[in-house]
Design a protein around this motif. Structure first.
Motif, short mmCIF file in Angstrom:
data_model
loop_
_atom_site.label_atom_id
_atom_site.label_comp_id
_atom_site.label_asym_id
_atom_site.label_seq_id
_atom_site.Cartn_x
_atom_site.Cartn_y
_atom_site.Cartn_z
N GLU A 36 -8.27 37.58 -30.57
CA GLU A 36 -9.38 38.45 -30.19
C GLU A 36 -10.51 38.35 -31.20
OE1 GLU A 36 -11.21 41.53 -27.74
OE2 GLU A 36 -9.54 40.12 -27.44
N LYS A 37 -10.15 38.31 -32.49
CA LYS A 37 -11.19 38.19 -33.52
C LYS A 37 -11.92 36.87 -33.40
CE LYS A 37 -8.82 41.12 -36.94
NZ LYS A 37 -8.21 41.16 -38.29
N ARG A 38 -11.16 35.79 -33.18
CA ARG A 38 -11.79 34.48 -33.04
C ARG A 38 -12.67 34.43 -31.80
NH1 ARG A 38 -7.56 31.27 -31.78
NH2 ARG A 38 -9.01 29.52 -31.54
N LEU A 39 -12.21 35.06 -30.72
CA LEU A 39 -12.98 35.05 -29.48
C LEU A 39 -14.29 35.80 -29.65
CD1 LEU A 39 -13.21 34.41 -26.46
CD2 LEU A 39 -11.92 36.51 -26.00
N VAL A 40 -14.23 36.98 -30.28
CA VAL A 40 -15.45 37.76 -30.50
C VAL A 40 -16.43 36.99 -31.38
CG1 VAL A 40 -16.37 39.86 -31.55
CG2 VAL A 40 -14.28 39.97 -30.18
N ALA A 41 -15.90 36.36 -32.44
CA ALA A 41 -16.77 35.60 -33.34
C ALA A 41 -17.43 34.43 -32.61
CB ALA A 41 -15.96 35.09 -34.54
N ARG A 42 -16.66 33.76 -31.72
CA ARG A 42 -17.21 32.62 -31.00
C ARG A 42 -18.25 33.07 -29.97
NH1 ARG A 42 -19.28 27.95 -31.41
NH2 ARG A 42 -18.89 26.49 -29.70
N ILE A 43 -18.02 34.20 -29.31
CA ILE A 43 -18.99 34.72 -28.35
C ILE A 43 -20.31 35.05 -29.04
CG2 ILE A 43 -19.51 36.67 -26.84
CD1 ILE A 43 -16.57 36.69 -26.02
N ILE A 44 -20.21 35.71 -30.20
CA ILE A 44 -21.42 36.05 -30.95
C ILE A 44 -22.14 34.80 -31.41
CG2 ILE A 44 -22.25 37.17 -33.04
CD1 ILE A 44 -20.02 39.22 -32.72
N GLU A 45 -21.36 33.79 -31.84
CA GLU A 45 -21.96 32.54 -32.30
C GLU A 45 -22.72 31.84 -31.16
OE1 GLU A 45 -20.58 28.26 -34.33
OE2 GLU A 45 -19.10 29.83 -33.86
N LEU A 46 -22.10 31.77 -29.97
CA LEU A 46 -22.76 31.14 -28.83
C LEU A 46 -23.97 31.94 -28.36
CD1 LEU A 46 -19.65 30.01 -26.74
CD2 LEU A 46 -21.24 28.53 -27.99
N ALA A 47 -23.86 33.27 -28.41
CA ALA A 47 -24.99 34.11 -28.00
C ALA A 47 -26.18 33.93 -28.93
CB ALA A 47 -24.56 35.58 -27.96
N CYS A 48 -25.90 33.71 -30.22
CA CYS A 48 -26.99 33.47 -31.17
C CYS A 48 -27.58 32.08 -30.98
CB CYS A 48 -26.48 33.63 -32.60
SG CYS A 48 -26.00 35.32 -33.03
N GLN A 49 -26.73 31.10 -30.67
CA GLN A 49 -27.21 29.73 -30.51
C GLN A 49 -27.99 29.54 -29.22
OE1 GLN A 49 -24.06 26.85 -30.72
NE2 GLN A 49 -25.45 25.08 -30.50
N PHE A 50 -27.51 30.17 -28.14
CA PHE A 50 -28.17 30.05 -26.85
C PHE A 50 -28.65 31.44 -26.44
CE2 PHE A 50 -24.80 26.83 -27.09
CZ PHE A 50 -25.57 25.68 -27.01
N GLY A 51 -29.79 31.83 -26.97
CA GLY A 51 -30.26 33.20 -26.81
C GLY A 51 -30.61 33.60 -25.40
N ARG A 52 -30.81 32.63 -24.50
CA ARG A 52 -31.18 32.95 -23.13
C ARG A 52 -30.01 32.84 -22.17
NH1 ARG A 52 -34.96 36.11 -23.23
NH2 ARG A 52 -35.30 35.70 -21.01
N TYR A 53 -28.78 32.62 -22.67
CA TYR A 53 -27.61 32.54 -21.81
C TYR A 53 -26.99 33.92 -21.69
CZ TYR A 53 -27.51 27.40 -22.17
OH TYR A 53 -27.80 26.08 -22.10
N GLY A 54 -26.58 34.30 -20.48
CA GLY A 54 -25.86 35.54 -20.26
C GLY A 54 -24.37 35.34 -20.43
N TYR A 55 -23.59 36.41 -20.17
CA TYR A 55 -22.16 36.33 -20.43
C TYR A 55 -21.45 35.37 -19.49
CZ TYR A 55 -21.18 39.40 -16.42
OH TYR A 55 -21.06 39.93 -15.17
#
Length: 288
Positions: A36-55
């Protein structure tokens, strides 16, 4: 459990016995799993990298990486972490350099219908930038983005000629009624190649919906977020974005797959001796 104790006035031991729960479950604090920790960290990382992508697009990227998640779980984490796609984002600077059939006709196969249009922007000094975007309506692939200070009918002819040599001649080309796209020289040249031109009605950009949608993504994900200081910098960044759009960006209408995914042969299949027998999975190219 503590609320039950307060309301009913019973001990924890008796309440657990009635409910059939071990008392230890009421005393141990829940600990999030390592995944869960790894998943949350990866989601935040991708959201920062691709700022216009939704969930949903982030979910597609996670699945592509092999993580066993669905969009509902990603959405819960997305909301819990306060992630969202902002409506407006400030631009940032880099530290380095006519037959009326267009409504009825729908693309049926690759290279059946292409469409093209112009997009406008400016560099930091206020000078104009003009982009000619060409897409394949069936595959949604961006075939070319020509970037220059000025683009005229001759530039359009040159771009089309290069694409015709590389990919072949399409059946139809859809566009609006701009003077660069309806020039007599272009129409006569396309007629000689047996390419039918589909001109939309004046003032009806929705009739060229595929290209308008692509241009909107280009503006939303790149042009509204980047400051271009030079023409060459604009060409490089727009070229990078086009490559990402074609080979990496999940497309919702394609089942969250990119329009033109790259294929790679495994190293074992490339360098194994030809006399050595191979399994079926070794011969299949891997999709990135």
């Amino acid at each position: 459990m503590r609320r039950v104790q307060r309301v009913l006035g019973v001990s924890e031991r008796r309440a657990c016995k009635v409910l059939g729960q071990p008392r230890t479950t009421q005393r141990e604090e829940p600990k999030p799993s390592t995944f869960e920790k790894r998943l949350v960290a990866r989601i935040i990382e991708l959201a920062c990298q691709f700022g216009r992508y939704g969930y949903r697009r982030i979910t597609a990227l996670l699945k592509r990486e092999g993580l066993p998640v669905n969009h509902k779980r990603v959405q819960r984490i997305w909301r819990r972490e306060g992630l969202k796609v902002p409506r407006k984002q400030p631009k940032r600077g880099r530290l380095w350099l006519s037959d009326g059939s267009c409504i009825r006709l729908r693309p049926e196969h690759r290279d059946h219908v292409w469409s093209y249009d112009f997009v406008f922007d400016r560099t930091h000094d206020g000078r104009p930038l003009r982009m000619l975007t060409i897409i394949d309506e069936y595959t949604r692939e961006c075939l070319a983005i020509e970037v220059a200070r000025r683009l005229n009918a001759d530039d359009v002819l040159e771009a089309l000629e290069r694409l015709f040599i590389e990919r072949g001649v399409p059946g139809h080309i859809r566009s609006d009624n701009g003077p660069e796209l309806t020039a007599i020289a272009i129409r006569e040249w396309l007629a000689r190649l047996d390419v039918r031109t589909l001109f939309i009605e004046p003032g009806s950009p929705w009739e060229n919906g595929y290209n308008e949608s692509f241009n909107g993504k280009l503006r939303d994900e790149l042009l509204d977020r980047e400051i271009f200081y030079t023409l060459e910098e604009a060409r490089v960044l727009i070229g990078w974005w086009r490559d990402e759009y074609n080979h990496f960006r999940p497309h919702s209408s394609l089942g969250y797959r990119p329009p033109a995914p790259e294929t790679r042969m495994p190293a074992e299949a490339r360098f194994a001796p030809l006399s050595q027998p191979r399994q079926a999975w070794e011969l299949a190219p891997a999709t990135s």
